[in-house]
Design an enzyme around this catalytic site. Structure first.
Site, PDB file in Angstrom:
ATOM      1  N   ASP A 206       0.851  -1.181   0.000  1.00  0.00           N
ATOM      2  CA  ASP A 206       0.000   0.000   0.000  1.00  0.00           C
ATOM      3  C   ASP A 206       0.887   1.231   0.000  1.00  0.00           C
ATOM      4  OD1 ASP A 206       1.022  -0.199   2.503  1.00  0.00           O
ATOM      5  OD2 ASP A 206      -0.896  -0.212   3.559  1.00  0.00           O
TER       6      ASP A 206
ATOM      7  N   SER B 113       4.100   1.609   2.671  1.00  0.00           N
ATOM      8  CA  SER B 113       5.135   0.576   2.761  1.00  0.00           C
ATOM      9  C   SER B 113       6.450   1.135   3.294  1.00  0.00           C
ATOM     10  CB  SER B 113       5.347  -0.052   1.379  1.00  0.00           C
ATOM     11  OG  SER B 113       5.784   0.932   0.447  1.00  0.00           O
TER      12      SER B 113
ATOM     13  N   HIS C 253       7.714   0.665  -4.204  1.00  0.00           N
ATOM     14  CA  HIS C 253       7.389  -0.165  -3.042  1.00  0.00           C
ATOM     15  C   HIS C 253       8.676  -0.486  -2.290  1.00  0.00           C
ATOM     16  CE1 HIS C 253       5.282  -3.083  -0.576  1.00  0.00           C
ATOM     17  NE2 HIS C 253       6.238  -3.956  -0.846  1.00  0.00           N
TER      18      HIS C 253
END
EC number: 3.4.19.-
Length: 853
Positions: A37, A40, A143
């Site tokens: 999400d 992170s 991410h």
């Protein structure tokens, strides 16, 4: 204390091996996945700083506060308005970037080791005085994940197993937890043929010694609680009365059962014995469930209690929440409602919230229109008064149909009795149609009409038969068979009259007037009708490949004057599904079992349509001898033809006794017994080209029944055919069947030859006889009778690639008499001169181009 074997550390939460993870694990590193999400990055920093990811939002706020205080340092790295950027970064749905990673490194005084795919890490030093580092894995999807040493993960797995075992063994007090974990995760490591067990004085098993050195300590019923909700279903725990928790559970269940019995009005004297789920008194409920193939607790819990398997609990919990939110489509910590959302509304002066549906939302989100279910009307409420639905009140929508095939099917009940068993055939059981089908729903039709062709033929015949039925009833005496079948025949007769379709051309039905005493004309039984117009009063002759083609072998002429067909072409399609070949005479060698359906005798007594004989004593057979003899002879003839032998009484009806093949026989005797309409299957003419569709006169070959052969046995056929003699004659090339036809794809350089078939007396198996007749061949010539127009010049209306017909190759020599009245042993000049043809329609124009390349 339990003794276990040493195993390498594994991941219990990873579903499939990741190549990036394998690359890091081969170098002693472990990548711990975080929630995918926008938080992170902050989850990674919170876990490495405080050993938990629950503080990711607090880490985000601290980062925003620090960047705001150090505005002069970070403002130049942020494009656009700095205040707007900081305001957006404070929201949970904003992704963190490398700028936030630098800010948190300065905030927590740590340098960064940045790992990327297939990279051992890049050290980013912000200050050399920082002693510790953040290990962050970054990919191009913005991410971030955490990276640890394998030794750290091994210690974390041990701590995790201790924590979960304390929870399940000390708090829940479940029996044999360690043994259940080994059975669930490593069942292949147990060898139950070689192990030792220890028992106490009461007969309980207290310890298991495996051959590989593992030792499992088993629990007693007094120290554990039952895993079942009702401990009375477990004989291992129900026999011991010193369980306070189980006693409380059992007391509550007993009170509930008593209340249910009182509500139902029962006396309460029913037997209170329940069928135990765990009947063994000396074995724990956990082990008994494992023996029955039932997991006592989830596999994720078992992985958490394994000291050699690390489970990423944070990632698993986030993944489960995401799946649950996606399944139930609920708003989790989000008040961003859309039109059509189902939510709760808080109304003024009301103590509870009502369920509503959002109908419209203003652009500035100050107010919205909602439909309240309780009051049944649409009202305007402030946007702040809307709240998400609680999970217990939300009901998901029905799944789409494409997901239904993945759901478990409901088992169909098995029918009791003998219907479920395989029935055996008994000779005394006969099939009766009345037992399975209703007469009103079962119509037996001899053929399937397409476009209602020849409708007037069958309608007139039915009307004439209806007028003659009363007279036939008066003339024929009543019998037992007719008395039994009369009610059913009347029902069938009424249904046939009710479902009869009126003919389109009413004048055709008035042309024939039948008197009361005259017998009705026979029905015209036909399987195929060519799709070509025919002149009135004449039925188009059948082609030799059809079931009506063997006129010499089965001379069943159609009695009476045939009814004129309609002006446009039409077809009767049979149930077999074989379409008729194109019009024209097609050769077929030897007799075959296909035969036309003959008309029944006219003096048959009875009512309605004929029916099959089913009774074993033959009481339902016709009483007249004429009908029995007719159908008996038909069966005998069919038996002879199915065995491919000639009936003895029909040898004189053949047009030949041997196979007509001059390539294999030096001489033969030709029996001329055919007429103009009955051509033999061997000496038929191939279909003509559509270029001669406008011709006015048929070829003399069509008017002659037989053609004598050249008995010259000295002639030897080469690889390519020899040059034809007297090429200007139209009769020779037109009947020259073995001449190879040029292939259109080879530009005349390749030819197709026909093979010689087997003799007609060869025995063929019955399955081969039931095959459909072969399709017509492709003949590329221009001589023949008129044909359908509409095709281009030089083309054939039939598809190329069809198999060649099974024919006997032969030649017709020039000046050979084709007249059927001539003697078979004499050669006379042709009495009928052919009509002069144009240059384009002569066969020489066809063969010359391909033979003189």
């Amino acid at each position: 204390m339990d003794m276990q074997v040493q195993r390498p550390i594994t991941s219990g939460s990873r579903q499939a091996p990741d190549p990036y993870d394998q690359y890091l694990e081969s170098r002693g590193l472990y990548r711990k996945h975080t929630a995918r999400d926008a938080s992170s990055l902050f989850r990674v920093i919170a876990e490495q700083m405080y050993d938990t990811q629950m503080l990711h939002y607090e880490i985000r706020l601290e980062c925003v506060r620090f960047m705001t205080l150090k505005r002069r340092i970070f403002e130049k790295e942020i494009p656009g308005d700095f205040d707007s950027y900081m305001q957006d970064m404070s929201k949970p749905k904003t992704y963190g970037t490398m700028t936030e990673l630098r800010a948190m490194s300065c905030l927590y005084r740590r340098n960064v080791i940045l790992y990327e795919p297939y990279n051992m890490g890049t050290s980013v030093v912000f200050n050399r005085r920082y002693a510790e580092n953040f290990r962050v894995f970054f990919n191009n999807e913005n991410h971030f994940d955490s990276v640890y040493d394998v030794e750290y993960i091994e210690r974390a797995a041990i701590c995790q197993s201790i924590a979960f075992k304390l929870l399940y063994q000390k708090l829940f007090k479940l029996p044999d937890v360690s043994f259940a974990v080994e059975i669930m995760l490593h069942p292949h490591t147990f060898n139950w043929d070689r192990f030792n067990v220890e028992f106490d004085d009461k007969g309980y098993m207290v310890r298991i010694h495996c051959t590989d050195g593992r030792v499992f300590k088993l629990d007693l019923p007094g120290d554990t609680n039952c895993i079942l909700e009702n401990y009375k279903l477990c004989n291992f725990h129900s026999t011991n009365g010193n369980q306070s928790i189980n006693a409380r559970k059992g007391g509550r269940l007993e009170i509930k059962n008593q209340e249910e019995r009182k509500a139902s009005g029962s006396s309460g004297h029913e037997p209170n014995d329940l069928l135990p789920m765990c009947p063994n008194r000396l074995e724990s409920c956990v082990r008994q469930l494992l023996d029955d193939g039932i997991s006592p607790f989830p596999y994720k819990v078992a992985k958490s209690m394994d000291p050699y398997m690390y489970r990423n609990i944070e990632f698993d919990c986030w993944n489960d929440m995401r799946k649950e939110a996606k399944l139930y489509n609920v708003y989790i910590n989000d008040y961003n409602f859309k039109v059509g959302a189902k939510c709760k509304v808080e109304l003024p002066n009301e103590t509870e919230m009502y369920t509503c549906h959002v109908q419209n939302i203003s652009k500035d989100k100050n107010y919205c229109h909602v439909f309240v279910e309780r009051i049944g009307k649409e009202i305007v409420v402030p946007y702040e008064s809307l709240h998400p639905l609680p999970p217990d009140e939300y009901r998901p929508w029905s799944l789409p149909f494409r997901y239904h095939r993945q759901m478990p099917r409901l088992p169909l009940p098995k029918y009791a009795g003998k219907a479920n068993k395989s029935s055996k055939w008994k000779k005394n059981k006969l099939f009766e149609m009345d037992q399975y089908f209703e007469h009103s729903k079962c119509d037996l039709m001899p053929y399937m009409p397409v476009d209602n062709c020849y409708q007037g033929v069958h309608i007139q015949d039915d009307e004439q038969r209806d007028h003659n039925d009363p007279e036939q009833n008066d003339q024929n005496p009543t019998t037992e068979q007719r008395d039994r079948e009369e009610p059913q025949a009347q029902k069938q007769h009424q249904r046939t009259k009710a479902s009869r379709v009126q003919p389109q051309n009413s004048s055709s039905s008035q042309n024939q007037e039948v008197s009361g005493s005259a017998a009705p004309p026979p029905t015209q039984y036909m399987n195929y009708v060519p799709m070509i117009p025919s002149r009135p009063g004449h039925l188009p002759p059948p082609w030799p490949a059809s079931p009506m083609a063997i006129a010499e072998e089965f001379p069943f002429p159609i009695s009476g004057t045939p009814h004129p067909p309609p002006t446009e072409g039409c077809v009767y399609m049979p149930f077999g599904g074989y379409g008729p070949p194109p019009p024209g005479a097609v050769a077929l060698s030897g007799p075959h079992p296909f035969m036309p359906l003959p008309s029944p005798p006219l003096n048959v007594t009875g009512i309605g349509e004929p029916r099959r004989s089913l009774h074993p004593n033959g009481e339902d057979l016709p009483v007249d001898m004429v009908t029995l003899r007719y159908f008996y002879n038909m069966g005998v003839d069919l038996h002879w033809r199915m065995s491919h032998h000639t009936p003895p009484d029909e040898l004189g009806m053949f047009g030949y006794h041997q196979q007509n093949n001059t390539d294999q026989q030096a001489g033969r005797t030709v029996v001329i017994g055919a007429t103009e309409d009955n051509l033999t299957a061997v000496e038929s003419t191939p279909p003509p080209s559509p270029e001669v569709a406008n011709a006015t006169e048929q070829s003399p070959l069509e008017k002659s029944a037989y053609a004598k052969r050249n008995l010259n046995s000295v002639k030897v056929r080469g690889k390519r055919p020899e040059q034809l003699q007297d090429i200007k004659d139209s009769l020779g090339p037109a009947a020259f069947l073995p001449t190879p036809t040029p292939s259109p794809s080879s530009n005349g350089s390749q030819f197709s030859f026909y093979t010689t078939p087997s003799p007609h007396h060869h025995l063929i198996t019955p399955p081969r006889l039931l095959q459909p007749p072969p399709p017509p061949p492709i003949f590329y010539h221009k001589a023949g009778p008129p044909q359908l127009g509409g095709a281009a010049q030089g083309q054939t209306p039939y598809a190329w690639g069809m198999p060649a017909p099974v024919v006997s190759p032969y030649e017709v020599i020039n000046n050979y008499n084709m007249d059927p009245s001539a003697q078979p042993q004499q050669q006379q000049p042709a009495t009928l001169q052919p009509a002069p043809l144009s240059v384009q329609s002569q066969p020489a124009a066809v063969y010359a181009a391909t033979r003189h390349h």
